[in-house]
Motif scaffolding. Sequence first.
Motif, PDB file in Angstrom:
ATOM      1  N   GLY A 186      -7.437  -7.472  -6.132  1.00  0.00           N
ATOM      2  CA  GLY A 186      -8.524  -7.957  -5.207  1.00  0.00           C
ATOM      3  C   GLY A 186      -9.602  -7.053  -4.463  1.00  0.00           C
ATOM      4  N   GLY A 187      -9.924  -8.188  -4.373  1.00  0.00           N
ATOM      5  CA  GLY A 187     -11.538  -7.216  -3.264  1.00  0.00           C
ATOM      6  C   GLY A 187     -10.727  -7.718  -1.383  1.00  0.00           C
ATOM      7  N   ALA A 188     -10.871  -6.436  -0.934  1.00  0.00           N
ATOM      8  CA  ALA A 188     -10.600  -6.466   0.576  1.00  0.00           C
ATOM      9  C   ALA A 188      -9.527  -6.467   0.528  1.00  0.00           C
ATOM     10  CB  ALA A 188     -11.025  -7.931   0.618  1.00  0.00           C
ATOM     11  N   GLN A 189      -8.257  -5.708  -0.253  1.00  0.00           N
ATOM     12  CA  GLN A 189      -7.160  -5.835  -0.272  1.00  0.00           C
ATOM     13  C   GLN A 189      -6.683  -3.902   0.455  1.00  0.00           C
ATOM     14  OE1 GLN A 189      -5.635  -8.867  -3.225  1.00  0.00           O
ATOM     15  NE2 GLN A 189      -4.999  -7.607  -3.700  1.00  0.00           N
ATOM     16  N   GLY A 190      -7.415  -3.250  -0.083  1.00  0.00           N
ATOM     17  CA  GLY A 190      -7.550  -1.747   1.179  1.00  0.00           C
ATOM     18  C   GLY A 190      -6.765  -0.528  -0.095  1.00  0.00           C
ATOM     19  N   LYS A 191      -7.286  -1.329  -1.206  1.00  0.00           N
ATOM     20  CA  LYS A 191      -7.597  -0.445  -1.849  1.00  0.00           C
ATOM     21  C   LYS A 191      -8.053   1.319  -2.108  1.00  0.00           C
ATOM     22  CE  LYS A 191      -9.722  -2.357  -5.721  1.00  0.00           C
ATOM     23  NZ  LYS A 191      -9.470  -3.567  -4.680  1.00  0.00           N
ATOM     24  N   THR A 192      -9.211   1.698  -2.044  1.00  0.00           N
ATOM     25  CA  THR A 192     -10.158   2.292  -1.785  1.00  0.00           C
ATOM     26  C   THR A 192      -9.823   3.303  -0.886  1.00  0.00           C
ATOM     27  OG1 THR A 192     -11.954   1.187  -2.192  1.00  0.00           O
ATOM     28  CG2 THR A 192     -12.286   3.186  -0.608  1.00  0.00           C
ATOM     29  N   GLU A 193      -9.062   2.356   0.731  1.00  0.00           N
ATOM     30  CA  GLU A 193      -8.808   3.273   1.489  1.00  0.00           C
ATOM     31  C   GLU A 193      -7.185   3.783   1.441  1.00  0.00           C
ATOM     32  OE1 GLU A 193     -10.684   3.985   4.157  1.00  0.00           O
ATOM     33  OE2 GLU A 193     -12.045   3.353   3.406  1.00  0.00           O
ATOM     34  N   THR A 194      -6.300   3.349   0.681  1.00  0.00           N
ATOM     35  CA  THR A 194      -5.154   3.569   0.494  1.00  0.00           C
ATOM     36  C   THR A 194      -5.148   4.386  -0.134  1.00  0.00           C
ATOM     37  OG1 THR A 194      -4.512   1.314   0.587  1.00  0.00           O
ATOM     38  CG2 THR A 194      -2.759   2.944  -0.961  1.00  0.00           C
TER      39      THR A 194
ATOM     40  N   ALA B 223      -4.235   8.488   0.568  1.00  0.00           N
ATOM     41  CA  ALA B 223      -3.484   9.141  -0.195  1.00  0.00           C
ATOM     42  C   ALA B 223      -4.516  10.826  -0.481  1.00  0.00           C
ATOM     43  CB  ALA B 223      -2.793   8.582  -1.965  1.00  0.00           C
ATOM     44  N   LEU B 224      -4.931  11.164  -0.949  1.00  0.00           N
ATOM     45  CA  LEU B 224      -6.057  11.822  -0.868  1.00  0.00           C
ATOM     46  C   LEU B 224      -6.711  12.865  -0.008  1.00  0.00           C
ATOM     47  CD1 LEU B 224      -9.168  10.441  -3.504  1.00  0.00           C
ATOM     48  CD2 LEU B 224      -6.949  11.402  -4.416  1.00  0.00           C
ATOM     49  N   ALA B 225      -6.700  12.014   1.341  1.00  0.00           N
ATOM     50  CA  ALA B 225      -7.211  12.887   2.562  1.00  0.00           C
ATOM     51  C   ALA B 225      -5.770  14.381   2.987  1.00  0.00           C
ATOM     52  CB  ALA B 225      -7.508  12.676   2.888  1.00  0.00           C
ATOM     53  N   ALA B 226      -4.584  13.046   2.741  1.00  0.00           N
ATOM     54  CA  ALA B 226      -3.307  13.533   2.731  1.00  0.00           C
ATOM     55  C   ALA B 226      -2.791  15.105   1.928  1.00  0.00           C
ATOM     56  CB  ALA B 226      -2.326  12.880   3.044  1.00  0.00           C
ATOM     57  N   PHE B 227      -2.674  15.021   0.881  1.00  0.00           N
ATOM     58  CA  PHE B 227      -2.608  15.673   0.232  1.00  0.00           C
ATOM     59  C   PHE B 227      -3.456  16.917  -0.089  1.00  0.00           C
ATOM     60  CE2 PHE B 227      -4.489  17.351  -3.749  1.00  0.00           C
ATOM     61  CZ  PHE B 227      -3.533  18.653  -4.224  1.00  0.00           C
ATOM     62  N   GLU B 228      -5.110  16.876  -0.034  1.00  0.00           N
ATOM     63  CA  GLU B 228      -6.080  18.030   0.532  1.00  0.00           C
ATOM     64  C   GLU B 228      -5.765  18.616   1.498  1.00  0.00           C
ATOM     65  OE1 GLU B 228     -10.702  18.907   1.021  1.00  0.00           O
ATOM     66  OE2 GLU B 228     -10.141  16.744  -0.462  1.00  0.00           O
ATOM     67  N   ASP B 229      -5.224  18.173   2.279  1.00  0.00           N
ATOM     68  CA  ASP B 229      -4.615  18.776   4.042  1.00  0.00           C
ATOM     69  C   ASP B 229      -4.040  19.736   3.676  1.00  0.00           C
ATOM     70  OD1 ASP B 229      -6.087  16.736   5.860  1.00  0.00           O
ATOM     71  OD2 ASP B 229      -4.694  15.653   6.874  1.00  0.00           O
TER      72      ASP B 229
ATOM     73  N   SER C 213       0.709  -1.335  -0.216  1.00  0.00           N
ATOM     74  CA  SER C 213       0.258  -0.210  -0.377  1.00  0.00           C
ATOM     75  C   SER C 213       1.276   0.986   0.419  1.00  0.00           C
ATOM     76  CB  SER C 213      -0.572  -0.055   1.377  1.00  0.00           C
ATOM     77  OG  SER C 213      -0.226   0.348   2.269  1.00  0.00           O
ATOM     78  N   GLU C 214       1.739   1.217   0.731  1.00  0.00           N
ATOM     79  CA  GLU C 214       2.772   2.173   0.691  1.00  0.00           C
ATOM     80  C   GLU C 214       3.094   2.682  -1.175  1.00  0.00           C
ATOM     81  OE1 GLU C 214       6.339   1.052   3.198  1.00  0.00           O
ATOM     82  OE2 GLU C 214       4.735   2.870   5.074  1.00  0.00           O
ATOM     83  N   ALA C 215       3.700   1.922  -1.912  1.00  0.00           N
ATOM     84  CA  ALA C 215       4.106   2.077  -2.954  1.00  0.00           C
ATOM     85  C   ALA C 215       3.321   2.425  -3.752  1.00  0.00           C
ATOM     86  CB  ALA C 215       4.112   1.129  -3.671  1.00  0.00           C
ATOM     87  N   VAL C 216       1.522   2.108  -3.376  1.00  0.00           N
ATOM     88  CA  VAL C 216       0.578   2.030  -4.157  1.00  0.00           C
ATOM     89  C   VAL C 216       0.461   3.919  -2.979  1.00  0.00           C
ATOM     90  CG1 VAL C 216      -1.607   2.395  -4.414  1.00  0.00           C
ATOM     91  CG2 VAL C 216      -0.795  -0.124  -4.112  1.00  0.00           C
ATOM     92  N   ALA C 217       0.623   5.186  -2.304  1.00  0.00           N
ATOM     93  CA  ALA C 217       0.368   5.770  -2.346  1.00  0.00           C
ATOM     94  C   ALA C 217       1.369   6.748  -2.479  1.00  0.00           C
ATOM     95  CB  ALA C 217       0.285   5.765  -0.674  1.00  0.00           C
TER      96      ALA C 217
END
Length: 422
Positions: free
Chosen positions: A113-121, A125-131, A82-86
Amino acid sequence: MSHHPDSPTPSAAPASFLPGPPLDRTRWEGWQRHRRTRDSFVPAPVLSAAEYARMSPRRRRIHDLHRLATHSSLPVQATPMSEAVAWLVRARIEDGAFSHKSGTRTGVMVNGGGAQGKTETVCEALAAFEDEWLMLNQQINPDAMPGTRDLLAPVAYVRCPVKATPISTCQRILDFYGEDHKGMRLEDLVRTVGTAIVEHATKVLAIDDITRLKLHREADQDVLDLIREMMSMPVTLILVGVGIPTSGLLRDGRRDPATKQWLFPPVRDRGRSPNTHAAGQHERRFELIDLDPFSYDTPEQIAAWTAHLSGLEGSLRLLNDAEGMLTGGGMPEYLFRRTNGVVGLLEKLIQTGCRHAIQSGGERLSIDVLNRCTLSPTDLPDLDAASGEQPTIPPTPKTGAKRNPGRNTVFDDDGPATESTG
C-alpha cells in the motif's frame, strides 16, 4: 563598516542542513547523487534546555530550523517487513549479476500500500548493490571496449509513465541514460533499450509505479508485453506497485504452488518485436513479495512496533529527553491507532507533532499534542493517486479542546545567520 556579530556576512557559508538542487532519481546523474549522498544528512545536535537558553536569538532560530529539517528527514528505518523485501531484491539481483550463465533472470514484483516505504526500501537495496558492484569492479565497466560508451550504470531506476505506451516506456528508460531517441520507431526504441542495458553494464532495471498500468487500455497491455520481453535481456527486472495481485498484471500467469513464484508464458511476437526468439523462450518468472504495514495483534508484533518507535525516539531533537516519549504508557497503541501501522503516516504524524511541540514551547510529544495534528492526502504529495498509492488515513481523535498553537518560535524568532555556538 563593521558587521554586528549576530548579522550574516557576505562570506558566511550556507547552513549545512539546507537541501541541495532537486534530485531526480529517474536520471543517471540524479541517481548517482542519491546513491552517494543518501546517508550524508547530519541531524541537529542534541541540546538541553539550558544549553538552548544560553544561545542568542538568531542561533536559537537556526537551531530550530535545523531541528525541523531533522524531523523532516527522519532516517529510513528497517522493519521486519522491509528487511524481507530488501533481502529478496538483493538476492535476485545478485543471482543475476554474479551468474556466469546466460538466460532469463528471475524478477521481483514488490507489492504494498501507499506510504509503506516500498520505493525507499527498493532504492536502498539497489544503491547498496551498486556500491558493492562498483567497488568490486574498481569503478569501471569491466566489459567496456575501446570506442564504446563509458557511462557505467549498474542500476537503472525509472517510473512507469501515466497512460503508458510501449514507446513512452522505452523513452523513459532511455531518458535515464540520456540517450537520444527522437523520431525512433518502436522497433528501434526496443533495440536501443537492449543495447543501452548491455553497453552501460546495467544489471538491474527497476520500474516504479507499475500499477499505473490498468490494462483496460490496449496500450497498457502492450507495455506489459514489452516488460515481459525485456526479461530476455541480460538484466534483472524489479517492478514496484500497489495492489499488483488484483491489478491484472498477472492475468496470464500462474503461481507455482511449490516455489510461490509467478510463471508467465513467452511473449507472442506480433510482428513488432526485434526479438525473433521471443516465442521460443522458456517461461519467465517473477517472484511477488508484499511489503505490509505493522500489525498489533501478538506480543511479537507489538514488540516490533515498539522497537520501531524506540528507533524514532533516537532521531527526535526536542529539548526534553525523548526516551520513552513514543514508547511509554499508552503511546504505542495510540500511535498505531492513528496510523494503522503505516510507517509513512507515522513519520508524518511525528514530524507534525514535533513542530507543534517546538512552537508551543512544550518541547515534548504527548497524546494531547498529537491530537492537535491532522493528517490528509495533501501531507503525502509524493504518493501517486493514479496508481492507488494513497493510504486510508484514520480520523483524528476528537478531544473538544481548543487548538492553541502558541507562538511560532521557529519563524517568529530573530533573523538567522549561523548555528555555531561559539
